[in-house]
Design a protein around this motif. Structure first.
Motif, PDB file in Angstrom:
ATOM      1  N   ARG A   1       0.794  -1.114   0.032  1.00  0.00           N
ATOM      2  CA  ARG A   1       0.154  -0.087  -0.033  1.00  0.00           C
ATOM      3  C   ARG A   1       0.852   1.272  -0.052  1.00  0.00           C
ATOM      4  O   ARG A   1       0.699   2.154  -0.838  1.00  0.00           O
ATOM      5  CB  ARG A   1      -0.850  -0.084   1.178  1.00  0.00           C
ATOM      6  CG  ARG A   1      -1.846  -1.239   1.162  1.00  0.00           C
ATOM      7  CD  ARG A   1      -2.984  -0.809   2.051  1.00  0.00           C
ATOM      8  NE  ARG A   1      -2.707  -0.541   3.483  1.00  0.00           N
ATOM      9  CZ  ARG A   1      -2.269  -1.494   4.498  1.00  0.00           C
ATOM     10  NH1 ARG A   1      -2.656  -2.562   4.243  1.00  0.00           N
ATOM     11  NH2 ARG A   1      -2.037  -0.856   5.564  1.00  0.00           N
ATOM     12  N   GLU A   2       1.916   1.122   0.866  1.00  0.00           N
ATOM     13  CA  GLU A   2       2.765   2.328   1.016  1.00  0.00           C
ATOM     14  C   GLU A   2       3.353   2.585  -0.479  1.00  0.00           C
ATOM     15  O   GLU A   2       3.661   3.677  -1.057  1.00  0.00           O
ATOM     16  CB  GLU A   2       3.806   2.086   1.808  1.00  0.00           C
ATOM     17  CG  GLU A   2       3.225   2.212   3.317  1.00  0.00           C
ATOM     18  CD  GLU A   2       4.338   1.944   4.386  1.00  0.00           C
ATOM     19  OE1 GLU A   2       5.302   1.387   4.006  1.00  0.00           O
ATOM     20  OE2 GLU A   2       4.040   2.150   5.571  1.00  0.00           O
TER      21      GLU A   2
ATOM     22  N   SER B   1       0.470   3.427 -10.811  1.00  0.00           N
ATOM     23  CA  SER B   1       0.724   3.020  -9.528  1.00  0.00           C
ATOM     24  C   SER B   1       0.118   1.643  -9.116  1.00  0.00           C
ATOM     25  O   SER B   1       0.910   1.043  -8.353  1.00  0.00           O
ATOM     26  CB  SER B   1      -0.578   3.980  -8.860  1.00  0.00           C
ATOM     27  OG  SER B   1      -0.212   5.451  -8.731  1.00  0.00           O
TER      28      SER B   1
ATOM     29  N   ALA C   1       1.216   4.320  -3.007  1.00  0.00           N
ATOM     30  CA  ALA C   1       1.117   5.811  -2.769  1.00  0.00           C
ATOM     31  C   ALA C   1       2.309   6.660  -3.019  1.00  0.00           C
ATOM     32  O   ALA C   1       2.172   7.807  -3.028  1.00  0.00           O
ATOM     33  CB  ALA C   1       0.933   5.986  -1.070  1.00  0.00           C
ATOM     34  N   GLU C   2       3.365   6.032  -3.600  1.00  0.00           N
ATOM     35  CA  GLU C   2       4.383   6.814  -4.234  1.00  0.00           C
ATOM     36  C   GLU C   2       4.031   7.561  -5.312  1.00  0.00           C
ATOM     37  O   GLU C   2       3.306   7.246  -6.213  1.00  0.00           O
ATOM     38  CB  GLU C   2       5.584   6.073  -4.587  1.00  0.00           C
ATOM     39  CG  GLU C   2       6.254   5.516  -3.340  1.00  0.00           C
ATOM     40  CD  GLU C   2       7.571   4.510  -3.717  1.00  0.00           C
ATOM     41  OE1 GLU C   2       7.709   4.509  -4.988  1.00  0.00           O
ATOM     42  OE2 GLU C   2       8.111   3.824  -2.654  1.00  0.00           O
TER      43      GLU C   2
END
Length: 357
Positions: A22-23, A242, A26-27
């Motif tokens: 998830r992280e 993404s 989010a980039e």
């Protein structure tokens, strides 16, 4: 920690997405249409996927896993093409719909939904037919059945038939004989535990030769443009950058654990789930436990699945799946694939199931 809303989702995909994935998603994302760095990233990701998908050319399409099933048929089938749809479940039979949609002639054979693929019926069809393409499913998720593909693939090879395999619910969770398959179809949201939205295909040279001869009647569902995207630096459409970042991180997690360890974890968790079910007097839906998939357990609960699903959600904050089609109320499905293949989560689910029973 992973279930910030307090709900445990033990469905056979989409699976829980790990925090690292998830992280990464989010980039900041590239503009894949104009930034050359994206092409390098895409090339590195396809190479990273080879230990799971085999050494065929890998293409990652923007769309949920069903896109891969349609794209394979759209790219290999034209009006009049004879296709053998080898099926012992809903998705195996569903290939025939795509074949007919693109003008092909579909013949369905292979057995009923609780039994293994009937190899003898496949061999009979190969003897009397003139098939160019054959389709089949490795893990029939609606019934929790894992098919033994190698004897079927050997029979197809003997007749020079191009093989298309839906391995969406098995790749990354159990070994798949990718070296024997011409078109291997997977997706991001199952055993990889990335968000839904990507189809991954591995395509053999033999399949590419046919794809380049077929005049497909689709653009978005065509595999043909994907053969040269890396060398051309051009993609058929704006890619889901993404989602690709998320898949890249999910693949890292898989490879860091090690594929053999991942497969052993799925086997161990699946056996534990079925032992818990047996202790409650429940049986798996396939006719033999040896047919049960290590990524999903389908339990026979005649006429009770919908009520059990509702009570598990309402009383225990656990989401499971029912069957599909005309068996929707007769099968309760517990997904233990990818990040969800954890003993503690299976025990929480089975404790809750025991309570509502």
């Amino acid at each position: 920690m992973e279930h910030t809303d307090g709900i445990l989702r033990m469905t056979p995909g989409p699976t829980t997405v790990p925090e690292r994935v998830r992280e990464r998603m989010a980039e900041p994302a590239w503009n894949p249409d104009v930034e050359s760095e994206f092409v390098d990233f895409y090339a590195a990701l396809t190479a990273k996927l080879e230990p799971v998908y085999g050494d065929g050319d890998i293409a990652i399409l923007g769309g949920e896993g069903i896109l891969g099933l349609e794209a394979a048929i759209a790219s290999l089938v034209e009006p009049g093409t004879e296709v053998l749809c080898i099926a012992n479940g809903l998705y195996g039979e569903g290939f025939a719909d795509f074949v007919e949609m693109y003008g092909g002639e579909a013949t369905v054979c292979g057995g009923n939904w609780r039994e293994p693929i009937d190899l003898a019926s496949v061999e009979r069809e190969l003897e009397i037919g003139a098939y160019d393409v054959a389709t089949m499913v490795h893990c029939e998720t609606p019934t929790g059945t894992l098919n033994d593909l190698e004897p079927v693939l050997e029979a197809l090879a003997a007749y020079d038939v191009i093989s298309v395999v839906d391995a969406v619910s098995s790749l990354g969770g159990t070994p798949v004989p990718t070296e024997m398959i011409d078109v291997v179809l997977g997706a991001s949201q199952k055993c990889f535990s990335a968000p839904p939205g990507l189809t991954v295909c591995a395509i053999s040279d033999r399949a590419w030769e046919r794809i380049e001869r077929v005049e497909t009647r689709s653009f978005y569902a065509s595999l043909e443009p994907w053969r040269t995207v890396i060398e051309d630096g051009w993609f058929p459409y704006t890619h889901l950058s993404s989602n690709l970042l998320a898949l890249d991180e999910a693949t890292d997690l898989l490879l860091e654990e090690g594929l053999e360890d991942v497969y052993e974890r799925h086997d161990r968790v699946a056996k534990h789930c079925r032992q818990r079910a047996d202790s409650m007097g429940l049986q798996v839906y396939p006719s033999s436990e040896s047919l049960a998939s290590p990524t999903v357990t389908a339990l026979a609960v005649d006429g009770q699945a919908t009520a059990l699903q509702r009570r598990l959600r309402d009383e225990h904050d656990i989401v499971v799946a029912t069957g599909l089609g005309d068996r929707s109320d007769d099968i309760l499905r517990i997904g233990h694939m990818g990040y969800n293949a954890r003993l503690e989560w299976v025990d929480r689910t089975m404790d809750a199931l025991e309570d509502v029973l």
